[in-house]
Design a protein around this motif. Sequence first.
Motif, PDB file in Angstrom:
ATOM      1  N   UNK A 234      -5.158  93.811  91.128  1.00  0.00           N
ATOM      2  CA  UNK A 234      -4.059  93.132  91.833  1.00  0.00           C
ATOM      3  C   UNK A 234      -4.352  91.655  92.043  1.00  0.00           C
ATOM      4  N   UNK A 235      -5.531  91.193  91.601  1.00  0.00           N
ATOM      5  CA  UNK A 235      -5.910  89.797  91.792  1.00  0.00           C
ATOM      6  C   UNK A 235      -5.929  89.030  90.494  1.00  0.00           C
ATOM      7  N   UNK A 236      -6.608  87.891  90.521  1.00  0.00           N
ATOM      8  CA  UNK A 236      -6.638  86.995  89.360  1.00  0.00           C
ATOM      9  C   UNK A 236      -7.985  86.993  88.645  1.00  0.00           C
ATOM     10  N   UNK A 237      -9.013  87.529  89.266  1.00  0.00           N
ATOM     11  CA  UNK A 237     -10.332  87.528  88.663  1.00  0.00           C
ATOM     12  C   UNK A 237     -10.589  88.840  87.927  1.00  0.00           C
ATOM     13  N   UNK A 238     -11.327  88.754  86.825  1.00  0.00           N
ATOM     14  CA  UNK A 238     -11.681  89.933  86.035  1.00  0.00           C
ATOM     15  C   UNK A 238     -13.105  90.362  86.336  1.00  0.00           C
ATOM     16  N   UNK A 239     -13.414  91.605  85.999  1.00  0.00           N
ATOM     17  CA  UNK A 239     -14.770  92.114  86.053  1.00  0.00           C
ATOM     18  C   UNK A 239     -15.079  92.769  84.711  1.00  0.00           C
ATOM     19  N   UNK A 240     -16.357  92.840  84.391  1.00  0.00           N
ATOM     20  CA  UNK A 240     -16.806  93.537  83.191  1.00  0.00           C
ATOM     21  C   UNK A 240     -17.798  94.613  83.605  1.00  0.00           C
ATOM     22  N   UNK A 241     -17.795  95.714  82.882  1.00  0.00           N
ATOM     23  CA  UNK A 241     -18.682  96.832  83.194  1.00  0.00           C
ATOM     24  C   UNK A 241     -19.626  97.074  82.022  1.00  0.00           C
ATOM     25  N   UNK A 242     -20.925  97.071  82.324  1.00  0.00           N
ATOM     26  CA  UNK A 242     -21.941  97.420  81.343  1.00  0.00           C
ATOM     27  C   UNK A 242     -22.455  98.818  81.666  1.00  0.00           C
ATOM     28  N   UNK A 243     -22.400  99.700  80.701  1.00  0.00           N
ATOM     29  CA  UNK A 243     -22.919 101.055  80.854  1.00  0.00           C
ATOM     30  C   UNK A 243     -24.160 101.178  79.971  1.00  0.00           C
ATOM     31  N   UNK A 244     -25.345 101.330  80.584  1.00  0.00           N
ATOM     32  CA  UNK A 244     -26.619 101.312  79.867  1.00  0.00           C
ATOM     33  C   UNK A 244     -27.235 102.710  79.839  1.00  0.00           C
ATOM     34  N   UNK A 245     -27.855 103.027  78.721  1.00  0.00           N
ATOM     35  CA  UNK A 245     -28.543 104.306  78.578  1.00  0.00           C
ATOM     36  C   UNK A 245     -29.855 104.071  77.838  1.00  0.00           C
ATOM     37  N   UNK A 246     -30.970 104.595  78.393  1.00  0.00           N
ATOM     38  CA  UNK A 246     -32.279 104.395  77.768  1.00  0.00           C
ATOM     39  C   UNK A 246     -32.350 105.195  76.465  1.00  0.00           C
ATOM     40  N   UNK A 247     -32.762 104.527  75.410  1.00  0.00           N
ATOM     41  CA  UNK A 247     -32.849 105.178  74.101  1.00  0.00           C
ATOM     42  C   UNK A 247     -34.028 106.146  74.055  1.00  0.00           C
ATOM     43  N   UNK A 248     -33.770 107.339  73.534  1.00  0.00           N
ATOM     44  CA  UNK A 248     -34.810 108.359  73.329  1.00  0.00           C
ATOM     45  C   UNK A 248     -35.583 108.664  74.617  1.00  0.00           C
ATOM     46  N   UNK A 249     -34.893 108.708  75.734  1.00  0.00           N
ATOM     47  CA  UNK A 249     -35.597 108.916  77.004  1.00  0.00           C
ATOM     48  C   UNK A 249     -36.196 110.322  77.094  1.00  0.00           C
ATOM     49  N   UNK A 250     -35.525 111.306  76.517  1.00  0.00           N
ATOM     50  CA  UNK A 250     -36.046 112.673  76.562  1.00  0.00           C
ATOM     51  C   UNK A 250     -37.388 112.778  75.844  1.00  0.00           C
ATOM     52  N   UNK A 251     -37.494 112.115  74.717  1.00  0.00           N
ATOM     53  CA  UNK A 251     -38.766 112.157  73.985  1.00  0.00           C
ATOM     54  C   UNK A 251     -39.869 111.431  74.759  1.00  0.00           C
ATOM     55  N   UNK A 252     -39.503 110.397  75.524  1.00  0.00           N
ATOM     56  CA  UNK A 252     -40.491 109.699  76.358  1.00  0.00           C
ATOM     57  C   UNK A 252     -41.023 110.655  77.429  1.00  0.00           C
ATOM     58  N   UNK A 253     -40.122 111.391  78.069  1.00  0.00           N
ATOM     59  CA  UNK A 253     -40.543 112.366  79.069  1.00  0.00           C
ATOM     60  C   UNK A 253     -41.411 113.457  78.450  1.00  0.00           C
ATOM     61  N   UNK A 254     -41.022 113.925  77.266  1.00  0.00           N
ATOM     62  CA  UNK A 254     -41.773 115.006  76.612  1.00  0.00           C
ATOM     63  C   UNK A 254     -43.154 114.537  76.165  1.00  0.00           C
ATOM     64  N   UNK A 255     -43.261 113.277  75.755  1.00  0.00           N
ATOM     65  CA  UNK A 255     -44.524 112.753  75.229  1.00  0.00           C
ATOM     66  C   UNK A 255     -45.466 112.270  76.335  1.00  0.00           C
TER      67      UNK A 255
END
Length: 376
Positions: A234-255
């Motif tokens: 309802x305003x004049x300013x915009x926002x941007x959303x970054x959605x981040x996910x750690x690559x191969x995190x399951x293998x890091x936990x397993x290793x």
Amino acid sequence: MSLTQLINNLVANASLLLAGLYIISRLTCLGFTTKLPLRRQVTISFLLAGLSVLITLHGVLWNAQADFQYGFVPIMIAALYFGLSGVRITYVASILVLPFILSETLLLIAFLDYSLAALVSVAFLHFRERIIPSRDIRIVNGISLGFITLFSLLNFYTYDQAETYVWTFLAFLTIGYAAGFVLHIVYGGIHKMQRSERLISQYKEAAFTDALTGIGNRRRFEEEMKRVDEEVFTGTQDVALLLLDIDHFKSINDTYGHDAGDVILVELAKRLNDSARSDDVVCRNGGEEFTVLLSDCNLSQGFVIGKRYLRQIAETPFVLPDGSSIDVTVSIGIASTSEAKVVTSAQLTKKADVGLYVAKRSGRNRLGKWKELKAN
């Protein structure tokens, strides 16, 4: 002046003390406590000094004498709550002002009142450094009523009849005890309210904070999305959303184990938070998924910030609990309210999620946009 008038004036003087302490306490938001920052303690000490002078001036103008008034009480409260620094500031500031408002005789009596109050408070602090909050006001009142007899005896010669002095003194003791009792109740109520406010604030903060990383949790993210719907679209300013996910995190936990995974999550949250602007909101939405809500930011500006995150995370290895280090990368999806087809927070989140899928499919360690076939 009749005894009735004097009693009325004493009640007014005591009421001025109660009102002044209440106002100062509310202005501090946290009440009187030694845990306040030094600058706040100094400010309150000066306010208490001003209250001392005001009460003394009121007593002199109404009673034409300085013995039956409560100007010394704020000095004692400053000493009890802020220690030696509190009594020094309040006492000295009060003494410096008194010569401008009192005659020589009344000045001598008020000076003695203030000096004895300061000395008794310092002596009390010497024997008991910590004051129990539920008892401090009663202690102040007890001490003040204990040595007010000495103050008033010095001014005994000003009374034409001993009977008048006795009745005046008894009235002062009664009113003084009542004032102390009321002050104890009032301050006790303030203390409880302030404690409740602090607890509510702490509980609310905990409810919106991720326990592991210390940044915002999913609930915080959902609250920010509600704000986006209510204010951004309802305003004049915009926002941007970054959605981040750690690559191969399951293998890091397993290793390397889940302890190593937790260390990586904490370090990533720190890097995201350190790089974020003051108005940006960083959250951990669950598992290895993070979000950064970029305030006052359109899509092209978001791309610049997103790529900077990619470089900062990939270029610096993450140190594990055993001292070894590994390279970690993330994939990022981006969406912005500046896009024509993003008109709700749900769409903003969905588009960023699709962008994350594009980044993962394109080989990871990339920044993806929902309507692109290949990430950057």
